[in-house]
Enzyme design. Structure first.
Site, short mmCIF file in Angstrom:
data_model
loop_
_atom_site.label_atom_id
_atom_site.label_comp_id
_atom_site.label_asym_id
_atom_site.label_seq_id
_atom_site.Cartn_x
_atom_site.Cartn_y
_atom_site.Cartn_z
N ARG A 272 -3.17 -1.74 -6.33
CA ARG A 272 -2.28 -2.91 -6.27
C ARG A 272 -2.66 -3.85 -7.40
NH1 ARG A 272 -5.01 -5.29 -0.75
NH2 ARG A 272 -7.09 -5.42 -1.59
N CYS B 67 11.02 -37.07 -9.09
CA CYS B 67 9.70 -37.66 -9.28
C CYS B 67 8.88 -37.68 -8.00
CB CYS B 67 9.80 -39.05 -9.87
SG CYS B 67 10.66 -40.20 -8.78
N SER C 46 16.89 -40.30 -10.32
CA SER C 46 15.62 -39.60 -10.17
C SER C 46 15.42 -39.36 -8.67
CB SER C 46 14.48 -40.43 -10.75
OG SER C 46 13.27 -39.75 -10.55
N ARG D 3 -3.63 2.88 8.42
CA ARG D 3 -3.92 1.62 7.73
C ARG D 3 -2.68 0.74 7.61
NH1 ARG D 3 -6.76 2.66 2.31
NH2 ARG D 3 -5.23 4.31 2.11
N LYS E 294 0.84 -1.20 0.00
CA LYS E 294 0.00 0.00 0.00
C LYS E 294 0.88 1.25 0.00
CE LYS E 294 -3.84 -0.39 2.27
NZ LYS E 294 -4.25 -0.89 3.56
N HIS F 104 -1.44 -42.88 1.35
CA HIS F 104 -2.00 -43.81 0.37
C HIS F 104 -3.17 -43.15 -0.35
CE1 HIS F 104 -4.62 -47.23 -0.84
NE2 HIS F 104 -3.46 -47.72 -1.22
N TYR G 3 14.84 -32.94 -15.96
CA TYR G 3 13.37 -32.95 -16.02
C TYR G 3 12.76 -32.98 -14.62
CZ TYR G 3 13.57 -37.95 -14.97
OH TYR G 3 13.80 -39.16 -14.37
N GLY H 189 -7.83 -7.67 4.29
CA GLY H 189 -8.73 -7.76 5.44
C GLY H 189 -8.16 -8.43 6.68
N MET I 226 -5.43 -7.53 8.55
CA MET I 226 -4.88 -6.66 9.60
C MET I 226 -5.82 -5.46 9.80
SD MET I 226 -0.85 -6.96 8.82
CE MET I 226 -0.96 -6.54 7.12
C1 PEP Z 1 9.52 -40.58 -3.47
O1 PEP Z 1 9.89 -41.13 -2.44
O2 PEP Z 1 9.69 -39.38 -3.71
C2 PEP Z 1 8.82 -41.35 -4.49
C3 PEP Z 1 8.49 -40.83 -5.65
O3 PEP Z 1 8.48 -42.62 -4.17
P1 PEP Z 1 7.19 -43.00 -3.34
O4 PEP Z 1 6.41 -41.75 -3.10
O5 PEP Z 1 6.43 -43.97 -4.16
O6 PEP Z 1 7.78 -43.58 -2.12
#
Ligand code: PEP
Ligand code: MG
Length: 901
Positions: free
Chosen positions: A368, A860, A792, A124, A54, A484, A880, A133, A135
């Site tokens: 803003r 991953c 990975s 303000r 602000k 899971h 990647y 909103g 603060m």
């Molecule tokens: C991980 O541990 O990041 C992974 C991809 O394997 P998982 O989640 O299946 O244990």
């Protein structure tokens, strides 16, 4: 001096760290206050860290000649110093505040706290990140008996003066003294009721004068003190209150939910009041320079005549469309449109503005960058490029990558305001509505009848898979983003809210309760996997439509990024979805998910229960053709793109039924004694299964499992080749901590692959790599790289093992507290903990590539779809990121943003 009651305001963690620093460093001379207005602007729009959004924008608007009432901004450093000093005004601030008030007095020819022309100010808040909103604000400060009289004399408008005074007493009582605001509001409501008034503007001058007298009595009763008459006391206590509001519970919660971290506190803006409630030609208004829902280039603005800003927010009257302003004050209307154009061109983005019109003159109080939906963000970005206000690269950087989630799943209609029953971890995005069921069996029974259901469990297990597949979504009391339920939900494209600790499930009696409210089996609930909210009843939804704007932005992002994006996908359907969303390969196929299927899980159980290697081989022989078919389907769907297949990872007990009824059923189905299943369950029981017999350890103890999988991969790839499909398989060994584990498993797989190729007289290259998810693997990555053709990073396990925090248990539990207290600034299972896990990743990459130049490296874990973690992967020079199909657009944009930054 009167001291307001202090709310519990512990020193924030950032302040504690700063206190530790500052006790060692000499204090540098500080500029505590920045002036703006009346031709002056000490600050500018780039100084948000110091002046808050602000304050920085007020200075900027003043600098470009927009009509901004004069004022000053007390820096965020002062807020930090306030907390560091034990909630005390920093030395020198009071003096400087007085001098700055003199600047406003001089600009306007008014006097603070005195007639004949009294100056009133607003106080303000405004932090570097917008926290709408959250603060506090105090308006009309400076009013007392003397200035009330002076202003009545000056304006001849008694009604206006008492209207301002009643607002001030209420706000000061509430914000500064923490008196119950309802006690003040009740008096006004009672007055309106007694007189039969519908609107606040119906109250006369006499009504409001009488009301102020009552409010002063309410103030005394609530605080035990008279309303302060000294304007300097009012000012100082209000500034302190705004500082303190940085640490009120809702502001803390807002920062936690929106990952606002690393800020020093709030700045405080003290500014001359202008009055939208002065007369019929006065009004207050808020607006967006473009439509924040659709992005259309139309001025989206509301005005409220004879009102102050707080009335718009409180929804006290229905605001009017801009046409009403055009009819009443055409010149102001035209000026407002000019301001809109000027601000957009200057700020080069859609703006959210606040303004006041006092007796026909326009004043700007705030601007803003406006918050917007993902749909609007894309349209605005493209339009601003077409209007030559932004380059493509700049436009890409303006889009919140995470918000793209909204475009890919049905979402709850934002126009519908539903009451929230409970909140959990937003584990798999989307909006699901269905009847509550507490078991997989009931899910099946109801689904067969055509009912939509939501499976509510403490947590889910392999036995729930069928019911899960038939449910719209899952709500679990325990587990986090990688539980899971969460992983299966993302894989299946279902909605999941996990770790919802507020729900108490009573399975035997088929209900759950939240703070005494009972929800029974069959009741309808709505769950929002994007926010973690659980609502009672059916909340209406809107379907996503990926339009041309989406394609354009993705195209620009693909041009800008260097990181490749892959998908975590286990089925051909997922793989096709991934391709549709731009996947350049599969980065993780979790093969265990293929065994959880109905019709396969029992074969897996036979394998686990087998008493000999031969018995195991016989069971595996039944699974092998199925695996082959699975892999063939993946290669076909990903024709020409790499597919990384990870061998079996989870502990075997996850495949066994735990409850007696299912154990009996399964024993009958596979022709064993129920006692054998029970014995296997207890044999496989481990105290810490995530650190137990899983990953490559399974391959070491039961080599025939990995052999079968390696054979299936090789055979499927050769079959694909024979069908003219360009299969690019990559075989990945999980949970390696020591190079020896990898060497043994690699040799085993190489031999198995070779046998298949020899048998078939056809050869295809299958690189073998490893996950880096055990800290030791990262620490010895040079050794590991000798046996790995790619790495990975499995950052789910790597985070769990590096932090020593169970990923399934902590997220809904103590980790929330850790994040609230700032021990970890954000959930480390959502965004990579740079200092710890990030350091291991850097080390792993450097050691790995030193030993094997050009080593291909990806990620991953769930972090592969998180923009901040993607930025880290880019910085580290990974090849990647891999994430669930629905997060691919986010990953594409985040990778582009990382490259552009
Ligand atoms: C991980 O541990 O990041 C992974 C991809 O394997 P998982 O989640 O299946 O244990
Ligand atoms: Mg793992």
């Amino acid at each position: 001096m009167l001291r307001p009651r202090s709310s519990e305001c512990p020193m924030p963690s950032s302040s504690r760290r700063a206190a530790a620093r500052s006790s060692r460093q000499p204090a540098a001379p500080q500029k505590r206050i920045y002036l703006f207005g009346d031709g002056k602007a000490d600050g500018n729009a780039k100084m948000k860290d110091l002046l808050g959004g602000k304050g920085a924008n007020l200075a900027e608007m003043a600098a470009i000649g927009l009509p901004v009432p004069p004022g000053f901004t007390i820096t965020t450093e002062m807020c930090d110093a306030f907390f560091r000093g034990g909630n005390k005004m920093p030395a020198g601030l009071e003096d400087e505040t007085r001098k700055s008030i003199a600047f406003i007095e001089k600009s306007l020819g008014r006097t603070f706290g005195k007639g004949p022309k009294a100056l009133l100010v607003s106080i303000r808040s405004g932090a570097a990140a917008s926290m709408p909103g959250m603060m506090d604000t105090v308006l009309n400060l400076g009013l007392n008996e003397q200035t009330v009289a002076a202003l009545i004399k000056e304006t001849g408008n008694t009604r206006f003066v008492y209207d301002s005074y009643r607002r001030f007493i209420t706000m000061y009582g509430d914000v500064v003294m923490h008196a119950d605001r309802k006690r003040f509001e009740h008096e006004f409501e009672a007055l309106k009721k007694a007189r039969g008034y519908k609107q606040d503007t119906d109250a006369t001058a006499e009504d409001l004068q009488g009301l102020c007298e009552k409010l002063l009595r309410v103030y005394r009763a609530a605080t035990g003190e008279d309303f302060p008459q000294d304007p300097w006391q009012q000012l100082e206590t209000a500034i302190e209150a705004v500082f303190r509001s940085w640490n009120n519970p809702r502001a803390i919660e807002y920062r936690r939910l929106n990952r606002v971290v690393g800020l020093r506190g709030t700045a405080v803006n003290v500014q001359a009041m202008v009055f939208g409630n002065l007369d019929d030609n006065s009004a207050t208004g808020v607006g967006f320079t473009r439509d924040p829902s659709t992005g259309e280039n139309t001025f989206f603005c509301d005005v409220l005549f004879k009102a102050q800003g707080e009335d718009v927010v409180a929804g006290i009257r229905t605001p009017l469309h801009l046409d009403a302003l055009k009819a009443a004050l055409p010149k102001v209307h035209a000026e407002l449109f000019k301001v809109r154009d000027l601000l957009e061109r200057h700020q080069r983005d859609m703006q959210d503005i606040e303004f006041t019109i006092q007796s026909g003159k326009l004043y700007l109080l705030q601007c803003r960058n406006g918050k917007r939906t993902a749909k609007a963000a894309l349209k605005i970005a493209i339009d601003l490029v077409n209007e030559k206000l932004l380059t493509r690269e700049e436009a890409l950087l303006k889009i919140d990558a995470s918000s793209l989630n909204q475009l890919l799943h049905p979402t709850f209609d934002p126009r519908h305001k539903a009451a929230v029953l409970a909140e959990g971890v937003p584990a798999s995005p989307g909006a699901a509505v269905g009847r509550v069921v507490f078991s997989s069996k009931e899910a099946e029974e109801r689904a067969v009848q055509g009912e939509k259901v939501i499976l509510v469990r403490h947590e889910t297990s392999a036995d729930d898979i069928r019911g899960m597949a038939l449910s719209e979504g899952f709500l679990t009391a325990r587990g986090g983003r990688t539980s899971h339920a969460a992983v299966v939900a993302r894989q299946m494209g279902k909605v999941c809210v996990s770790g919802c600790g507020a729900i108490e499930i009573d399975e035997p009696h088929q209900f759950f309760s939240v703070r005494g409210q009972i929800v029974r089996s069959g009741d309808i609930i709505s769950i929002d996997g994007g926010t973690g909210k659980v609502m009672l009843g059916e909340v209406p939804r809107v379907q996503p439509r990926l339009d041309e704007d989406f394609a354009t932005i993705m195209h620009w992002a693909d041009d800008a990024r260097t990181l490749k994006v892959r998908a975590n996908a286990d089925t051909p359907a997922d793989a096709r979805k991934a391709r549709e969303f731009g996947a350049q390969g599969i980065g993780l196929c979790r093969t265990e998910h293929m065994f959880f299927d109905e019709g396969r899980i029992n074969k897996m159980r036979e394998m686990i229960l087998a008493k000999s290697v031969d018995g195991r081989r016989r069971a595996l022989a039944k699974l092998e053709p199925m695996q082959r078919e699975d892999f063939f389907g993946l290669f076909k769907a990903m024709d020409g793109l790499p597919v990384t297949i990870r061998l079996l990872d989870p502990p075997l007990h996850e495949f066994l039924p735990l409850d007696a009824r299912t154990q009996e059923r399964v024993a009958e189905e596979i022709g064993v004694q129920v006692e054998e299943i029970q014995a296997a369950v207890s044999r496989l029981h481990e105290s810490n299964p995530m650190l137990g017999l899983r990953g490559c350890r399974l391959g070491l103890l039961f080599p025939e499992v990995y052999e079968m999988q390696a054979r299936a991969i090789a055979a499927a790839a050769l079959e694909a080749v024979r069908h003219g499909i360009k299969a690019l398989p990559e075989l990945m060994i999980p949970l390696v901590g020591h190079v020896e584990e990898l060497r043994l498993m690699r040799d085993l797989c190489v031999a198995a692959i070779k046998r298949v190729q020899d048998e078939q007289g056809l050869c295809i290259e299958i690189p073998i790599g490893t996950m880096i998810e055990v800290p030791r693997a990262a620490l010895t990555a040079d050794k590991v790289a000798e046996q790995a053709e790619f790495f990975s990073f499995g950052t789910n396990d790597l985070t769990q093992m590096t932090l020593g925090v169970s990923r399934d248990d902590a997220e809904g539990g103590f980790l929330v507290e850790y994040v609230t207290r700032g021990i970890y600034p954000v959930d480390p299972f959502a965004t990579i903990d740079r200092d710890g896990v990030g350091k291991l990743m850097k080390m792993g990459k450097e050691l790995g590539r030193a030993a094997r130049p050009g080593l291909k490296i990806g990620i991953c874990g769930e972090h592969g779809g998180d923009p901040e973690s993607i930025a880290l992967c880019h910085e580290l020079g990974f090849d990647y990121v891999s994430c669930s199909p629905y997060r691919l657009p986010i990953a594409r944009l985040a990778a582009a943003q990382a490259a552009l930054k």
